[in-house]
Design a protein around this motif. Sequence first.
Motif, PDB file in Angstrom:
ATOM      1  N   ARG A  96      48.936  18.355 -45.695  1.00 42.64           N
ATOM      2  CA  ARG A  96      48.112  17.489 -44.841  1.00 42.64           C
ATOM      3  C   ARG A  96      46.680  17.377 -45.350  1.00 42.64           C
ATOM      4  N   LEU A  97      46.066  18.490 -45.705  1.00 43.44           N
ATOM      5  CA  LEU A  97      44.678  18.481 -46.160  1.00 43.44           C
ATOM      6  C   LEU A  97      44.515  17.635 -47.420  1.00 43.44           C
ATOM      7  N   ILE A  98      45.410  17.795 -48.357  1.00 41.91           N
ATOM      8  CA  ILE A  98      45.330  17.026 -49.605  1.00 41.91           C
ATOM      9  C   ILE A  98      45.517  15.536 -49.329  1.00 41.91           C
ATOM     10  N   LYS A  99      46.412  15.185 -48.416  1.00 39.95           N
ATOM     11  CA  LYS A  99      46.605  13.776 -48.050  1.00 39.95           C
ATOM     12  C   LYS A  99      45.312  13.191 -47.485  1.00 39.95           C
ATOM     13  N   ILE A 100      44.651  13.956 -46.632  1.00 45.61           N
ATOM     14  CA  ILE A 100      43.401  13.493 -46.022  1.00 45.61           C
ATOM     15  C   ILE A 100      42.314  13.354 -47.082  1.00 45.61           C
ATOM     16  N   ILE A 101      42.245  14.294 -47.982  1.00 43.32           N
ATOM     17  CA  ILE A 101      41.229  14.278 -49.039  1.00 43.32           C
ATOM     18  C   ILE A 101      41.461  13.114 -50.009  1.00 43.32           C
ATOM     19  N   TYR A 102      42.727  12.779 -50.270  1.00 39.72           N
ATOM     20  CA  TYR A 102      43.033  11.736 -51.250  1.00 39.72           C
ATOM     21  C   TYR A 102      42.605  10.340 -50.808  1.00 39.72           C
ATOM     22  N   LEU A 103      42.492  10.082 -49.529  1.00 40.36           N
ATOM     23  CA  LEU A 103      42.059   8.748 -49.088  1.00 40.36           C
ATOM     24  C   LEU A 103      40.651   8.417 -49.573  1.00 40.36           C
ATOM     25  N   PRO A 104      39.635   9.251 -49.297  1.00 41.79           N
ATOM     26  CA  PRO A 104      38.306   8.915 -49.828  1.00 41.79           C
ATOM     27  C   PRO A 104      38.231   9.030 -51.353  1.00 41.79           C
ATOM     28  N   ILE A 105      39.010   9.950 -51.932  1.00 39.65           N
ATOM     29  CA  ILE A 105      39.022  10.064 -53.395  1.00 39.65           C
ATOM     30  C   ILE A 105      39.574   8.772 -54.006  1.00 39.65           C
ATOM     31  N   SER A 106      40.623   8.228 -53.410  1.00 37.98           N
ATOM     32  CA  SER A 106      41.177   6.956 -53.896  1.00 37.98           C
ATOM     33  C   SER A 106      40.160   5.830 -53.756  1.00 37.98           C
ATOM     34  N   LEU A 107      39.444   5.807 -52.649  1.00 38.12           N
ATOM     35  CA  LEU A 107      38.444   4.765 -52.419  1.00 38.12           C
ATOM     36  C   LEU A 107      37.323   4.840 -53.455  1.00 38.12           C
ATOM     37  N   ILE A 108      36.833   6.036 -53.714  1.00 41.59           N
ATOM     38  CA  ILE A 108      35.747   6.221 -54.691  1.00 41.59           C
ATOM     39  C   ILE A 108      36.258   6.009 -56.113  1.00 41.59           C
ATOM     40  N   GLY A 109      37.411   6.573 -56.421  1.00 40.16           N
ATOM     41  CA  GLY A 109      37.975   6.424 -57.762  1.00 40.16           C
ATOM     42  C   GLY A 109      38.258   4.977 -58.120  1.00 40.16           C
ATOM     43  N   THR A 110      38.801   4.230 -57.178  1.00 39.90           N
ATOM     44  CA  THR A 110      39.098   2.831 -57.458  1.00 39.90           C
ATOM     45  C   THR A 110      37.832   1.979 -57.476  1.00 39.90           C
ATOM     46  N   TYR A 111      36.792   2.407 -56.764  1.00 42.65           N
ATOM     47  CA  TYR A 111      35.482   1.738 -56.861  1.00 42.65           C
ATOM     48  C   TYR A 111      34.965   1.853 -58.297  1.00 42.65           C
ATOM     49  N   LEU A 112      35.012   3.060 -58.854  1.00 43.71           N
ATOM     50  CA  LEU A 112      34.557   3.273 -60.236  1.00 43.71           C
ATOM     51  C   LEU A 112      35.442   2.510 -61.222  1.00 43.71           C
ATOM     52  N   LEU A 113      36.751   2.513 -60.983  1.00 37.99           N
ATOM     53  CA  LEU A 113      37.674   1.749 -61.820  1.00 37.99           C
ATOM     54  C   LEU A 113      37.321   0.263 -61.765  1.00 37.99           C
ATOM     55  N   THR A 114      37.012  -0.234 -60.592  1.00 36.11           N
ATOM     56  CA  THR A 114      36.667  -1.644 -60.417  1.00 36.11           C
ATOM     57  C   THR A 114      35.429  -2.018 -61.214  1.00 36.11           C
ATOM     58  N   ILE A 115      34.432  -1.163 -61.193  1.00 41.79           N
ATOM     59  CA  ILE A 115      33.212  -1.440 -61.960  1.00 41.79           C
ATOM     60  C   ILE A 115      33.552  -1.530 -63.450  1.00 41.79           C
TER      61      ILE A 115
END
Length: 176
Positions: A96-115
């Motif tokens: 559960r904790l890792i699932k919760i952590i992965y949501l903001p990590i995905s948001l930030i990681g894909t932001y950097l990927l987008t740039i």
Amino acid sequence: MKNTKKLPYYLFAIIIFTMLKITYYFSTTQDLVFILKPIDKIIELLTGTKSVYNPANGYYHENLDILIDKSCSGFNFWILSFLIFTYLTLKHVDTRLIKIIYLPISLIGTYLLTIFVNSSRIFTSIVIQNQTRNMVEQQHFIHESIGIITNVSFLVLCYVLTEKYLTKKRANAKFA
């Protein structure tokens, strides 16, 4: 049973996606400076040109005669890649904790990927359009084609690499 435990996380990711999509619809170029400015700085670095920022229009590069505005932000790429990578990570994570952590990590990681992807797309478009300016009249077609090819290529490549990495990581964790 396993998939139903992940359903709330998938639904939450879809809600974030929908909220961001609605926000983008009502946003202006000025609202997207958080994504446009880093892209513009990379384009300045790659081309050796300077831009002038106009809050209503975006970043104008006079020497290149290009405008980096809302349509160049890659916002749709960002939220789509967020949804894809959230799905991928949730597929391979059980706690559960890792699932919760992965949501903001995905948001930030894909932001950097987008740039990165958007800067690559814009730079490639500049180079190709400069090479074909005298040969092809339909420059907007070239610009749009480069955008589609670049975005789809990066999405597929990142998906495949991430899927392989997460599958391998999960398999190694089971044997450890």
